[in-house]
Design an enzyme around this catalytic site. Sequence first.
Site, mmCIF file in Angstrom:
data_model
loop_
_atom_site.group_PDB
_atom_site.id
_atom_site.type_symbol
_atom_site.label_atom_id
_atom_site.label_comp_id
_atom_site.label_asym_id
_atom_site.label_seq_id
_atom_site.Cartn_x
_atom_site.Cartn_y
_atom_site.Cartn_z
ATOM 1 C CG ASP A 1 -9.144 -5.514 3.681
ATOM 2 O OD1 ASP A 1 -10.367 -5.773 2.740
ATOM 3 O OD2 ASP A 1 -8.530 -4.842 3.229
ATOM 4 C CG ASP B 1 -2.106 -1.105 1.457
ATOM 5 O OD1 ASP B 1 -1.830 -1.806 -0.280
ATOM 6 O OD2 ASP B 1 -2.232 -1.013 1.751
#
Length: 309
Positions: free
Chosen positions: A260, A15
């Site tokens: 998530d 990320d």
Amino acid sequence: MNTYDLLVVGSANADLVVGVDRRPAAGETVLGSDLVVHPGGKGANQAVAAAKLGARTALLARVGDDGHGTLLRESMESAGVDTSGVLVGGAPTGVALITVDPSGDNSIVVSPGANGRLTPDDVRAAGELFAGARVVSTLLEIPLETVAEVARSVAEGARLVLNPSPPAPLPDEVLAACDPLIVNEHEARVVLGKDTEGKEAEGENIEGAPEDWARALLALGPRSVVITLGAEGALVADASGSSRVASVKVKAVDTTGAGDAFTAALAWRLGTGASLAEAAAYAARVGAAAVTKEGAQVSYPTADEVAAL
């Protein structure tokens, strides 16, 4: 005896995160904060979130033979994830380009990289992982044909959890295996065929109440459905009916990866024997704790931190 409480089959990304005062309009350039690199990807995020809660967790994924792949494997191993199913090579590690505004909301563009090379053959070769898993969780940052093979590979008596993100229409055999199918409103639109281009229609909602969406989704074949509703919490539904789960009020710093964490917590608790509503209520607490810190995996709480929330 099950070797794993949860097997996650999905993506692993680096990320690349930049804070912005506001997201740019088309053709516009804005200045952001210094770049920060975090381990992420929906599959790796779920695996780390579950492991930090205390679940015996394994991940089947593919990363590149590069620095980002090393970062991801080290992050997962330090959290206690079994990475024996993390394959290396075929393409560079996937990357997510993320901007985060002052409210904590994010926008994400994903370059799949090695995630797109996780194949049905890889799933078939991981038979021992599936045979030892009480619950299997998967998502759509890997090829849909691979997800279909995951649905076929779940051991008898085990449970398949699917979050179709990024959303796409799902084959009947995948829908029939879901227990539950976890969607937000946009994902529900796509699965129901209300948004054939996969683009969120601005200002346009699914007709009716969330209970109506759940009934429509159940009619497609899933054994159960969870619809996340943001600040309004979530709705859970199966053949016996539906119920609402309240949200947990916290000050959001960064929502990256919170969904998530919710999915991983719910999947794990279902495997321990919790009801769908009980698992979703616990998952809401986990997701709330995750948004109070920056980043995805680094923000995920331990079971003690969830209990203290």
